[in-house]
Design an enzyme around this catalytic site. Structure first.
Site, PDB file in Angstrom:
ATOM      1  CG  HIS A   1       6.255  82.626 -45.445  1.00 57.31           C
ATOM      2  ND1 HIS A   1       6.705  83.127 -46.643  1.00 57.31           N
ATOM      3  CD2 HIS A   1       6.228  83.673 -44.584  1.00 57.31           C
ATOM      4  CE1 HIS A   1       6.949  84.410 -46.516  1.00 57.31           C
ATOM      5  NE2 HIS A   1       6.664  84.775 -45.269  1.00 57.31           N
TER       6      HIS A   1
ATOM      7  CG  HIS B   1       2.631  87.235 -45.356  1.00 60.46           C
ATOM      8  ND1 HIS B   1       2.799  88.523 -44.886  1.00 60.46           N
ATOM      9  CD2 HIS B   1       3.863  86.810 -45.721  1.00 60.46           C
ATOM     10  CE1 HIS B   1       4.074  88.856 -44.969  1.00 60.46           C
ATOM     11  NE2 HIS B   1       4.750  87.821 -45.462  1.00 60.46           N
TER      12      HIS B   1
ATOM     13  N   GLY C   1      11.606  89.906 -39.679  1.00 66.25           N
ATOM     14  CA  GLY C   1      11.704  89.578 -41.097  1.00 66.25           C
ATOM     15  C   GLY C   1      10.470  89.887 -41.919  1.00 66.25           C
ATOM     16  CD  GLN C   2       4.600  91.511 -40.844  1.00 62.33           C
ATOM     17  OE1 GLN C   2       4.781  91.611 -39.640  1.00 62.33           O
ATOM     18  NE2 GLN C   2       3.396  91.570 -41.384  1.00 62.33           N
TER      19      GLN C   2
END
Length: 139
Positions: free
Chosen positions: A107, A105, A98-99
């Site tokens: 979430h 980063h 899902g990157q």
């Protein structure tokens, strides 16, 4: 002096100040906490390393420590401003995971008991029967 080491000229997270909707809310020596106005995920944001690291697995031990320290500060800030009842905190690694932006980063998503999906964690949709892999014959 302009920072050039560990930078990808095409990466939006290497130059977060270019996104006019985004604010750098907190920072330390190795990472930043950024937020954009969010109509659904109120108070959410991202912790990103200042140096370009493609995934969480590429962080240095110092960046891990700085991320943890900043996460504690972020929680204090969000707790004070929004009073959430819980959090989802997570990383997406790789395209299949899902990157979408290939700069690591984290979430940070405050959760509230009056949300329609309250009680549904980050694994909720992944563990649905419709997500089960079709296995090839192992012979």
């Amino acid at each position: 002096m302009k920072r050039t080491e560990g930078i990808n000229m095409y990466c939006p997270f290497c130059f977060p100040e270019k996104d006019k909707e985004q604010s750098i809310v907190l920072s330390n020596e190795s990472c930043l906490f950024v937020q954009k106005p969010q109509p659904v995920l109120l108070g959410s944001g991202l912790i990103i390393p200042k140096s370009h690291r493609e995934t969480i697995f590429d962080l240095t031990p110092q960046e891990w420590q700085a991320t943890f320290e900043l996460l504690q500060q972020v929680k204090g800030l969000i707790d004070k401003e929004y009073q959430p009842q819980a959090y989802n905190v997570g990383w997406n690694c790789g395209h299949v995971g899902g990157q979408e932006i290939f700069h690591a980063h984290m979430h940070v998503i405050p959760r509230f008991k009056d949300e329609p999906l309250a009680g549904k964690g980050i694994r909720h949709f992944l563990k649905q029967p419709s997500n089960q892999r079709v296995r090839q014959n192992e012979s």
